[in-house]
Enzyme design. Structure first.
Site, PDB file in Angstrom:
ATOM      1  N   SER A 122      30.750  35.860  45.757  1.00  0.00           N
ATOM      2  CA  SER A 122      29.494  35.919  45.007  1.00  0.00           C
ATOM      3  C   SER A 122      29.173  34.595  44.349  1.00  0.00           C
ATOM      4  CB  SER A 122      29.637  36.994  43.931  1.00  0.00           C
ATOM      5  OG  SER A 122      28.597  36.888  42.996  1.00  0.00           O
ATOM      6  N   TYR A 146      33.196  40.131  36.630  1.00  0.00           N
ATOM      7  CA  TYR A 146      32.873  40.294  38.052  1.00  0.00           C
ATOM      8  C   TYR A 146      33.083  38.973  38.801  1.00  0.00           C
ATOM      9  CZ  TYR A 146      30.020  40.608  42.251  1.00  0.00           C
ATOM     10  OH  TYR A 146      29.588  40.544  43.551  1.00  0.00           O
ATOM     11  N   LYS A 150      35.950  37.846  41.799  1.00  0.00           N
ATOM     12  CA  LYS A 150      35.612  37.290  43.119  1.00  0.00           C
ATOM     13  C   LYS A 150      36.329  35.954  43.320  1.00  0.00           C
ATOM     14  CE  LYS A 150      33.067  40.488  44.827  1.00  0.00           C
ATOM     15  NZ  LYS A 150      33.464  41.171  46.051  1.00  0.00           N
TER      16      LYS A 150
END
Ligand code: UDP
Length: 340
Positions: A122, A146, A150
């Site tokens: 991402s 998040y 990643k």
């Protein structure tokens, strides 16, 4: 098809991006096995011609068994949680499902001698980039859990790939997604996440009166209209990038990390205006305070995906993205059958 058919394991293949990709893989003549917990995926989204196992991609024993029974050439790993604000509130859920499960899967792939790996990373790994557009060599400074999960998985792949000693060393492509949105042009697939939080999905739900309106999270950012800017990429173009990544790895090329975006962005206000215009009616919009973990601007420098993968986007248009998303929200989303 540009390369010979492969036998491909797709984790998260019942989810939004995974299912669009699984359909493109089947259409291109590949063999596909989907694994998905169905936590946020749907049975109807899995292509009819794909094999399916309802299992967590991080379940070592189960995944080793599936890998033993199938001579997979490659894994495309989509399975994971994807909601930034939720990751701020429940980081452990993200570390478990995105970091631990990915690590288990990568180790299983190694043990099973599966040499090719495409990973859903991402743009969140960049955090607030110092300059826009952001290229793959920009500093890695995620500002939410998040993004960190990643990045940790990218590092896991990098370390395991460079430590590969088997006769089939791991090679990978990590695709750093910018903001994916839209739905299949034919209208049979789209985003069906319950309690969606992503802007275009939320706006389409408001347009279809499935929610009372849309909140703008922050109007005081350092952007022309004060709202955040994102590089929205159509899900079919993003799915196509995965097939290109497989071609690239299949040709023996080295591991790499590639941005997936169109190279230009739109503000939250521009997105809402577009959805309202296409819908033909307005929905209530409320200005609210900033949401935790949101960078002001994220726009891809996409030179690398053009040069290395010869990727040619087909739907680089905010109107097409919003129109297909709205069409799915109005029609497809309710009419899909719940059986396979
Ligand atoms: N956003 C918003 N209202 C919403 C959902 C999102 O204003 O209901 C904003 C959000 O703050 C961010 C942008 O839209 O600036 C894109 O957010 P989204 O959740 O779609 O994707 P993200 O960039 O977080 O992956």
């Amino acid at each position: 098809m540009s390369s010979s058919p492969l036998n491909i394991l797709v984790t998260g293949g019942a989810g939004y991006i995974g299912s669009h990709t699984a359909h493109q893989l089947i259409d291109a003549g590949h063999r596909v096995t989907v694994v998905d917990t169905l936590y946020s995926g749907h049975l109807w989204a899995i292509p009819e011609n794909a094999a399916f196992h309802q299992i967590d991609a991080g379940n070592r024993e189960g995944m080793l068994e599936i890998m033993r029974a199938n001579a997979f050439d490659a894994i495309i790993h989509f399975a994971g949680h994807i909601v930034v604000p939720e990751s701020v509130e429940h980081p452990g859920k993200y570390y478990q499902n995105n970091v631990v499960a990915s690590f288990n899967l990568i180790e299983c792939a190694q043990k099973s001698g599966i040499g090719l790996f495409v990973f859903s990373s991402s743009a969140a790994v960049y955090g607030n980039p110092p300059s826009i557009p952001v290229n793959e060599n920009a500093p890695l400074a995620p500002i939410n859990p998040y993004g960190r999960t990643k990045l940790i998985t990218e590092w896991t792949l990098q370390d395991i790939a460079s430590g590969s000693s088997s006769n089939k060393p791991l090679r990978y492509v990590a695709l750093r997604y910018f903001n994916v949105a839209g739905a299949q042009i034919e209208g049979h697939l789209g985003q069906s996440t319950p309690e969606a939080t992503h802007l275009i999905k939320v706006a389409c739900e408001a347009a279809c009166q499935k929610r009372s309106g849309v909140e703008i999270f922050g109007t005081d950012y350092d952007t022309p209209d004060g709202t955040c800017i994102r590089d929205y990429i159509h899900v079919e173009d993003l799915a196509a990038a995965h097939l290109k990544a497989l071609d690239y790895l299949g040709a023996g090329e080295p591991s790499t990390i590639i941005n997936c975006g169109y190279g230009h962005g739109y503000s939250v206000r521009q997105v809402l205006d577009t959805v309202q215009k296409i819908n033909g009616t307005n929905f209530p919009i409320q200005e609210s305070k900033r949401r935790a973990g949101d960078p002001a601007q994220l726009i891809a420098d996409n030179q690398k995906i053009h040069d290395l993968l010869q990727w040619k986007p087909r739907y680089d248009s905010l109107e097409v993205i919003c129109e297909t998303a709205l069409n799915w929200e109005r029609n497809g989303n309710q009419s899909v059958s719940l059986t396979r």
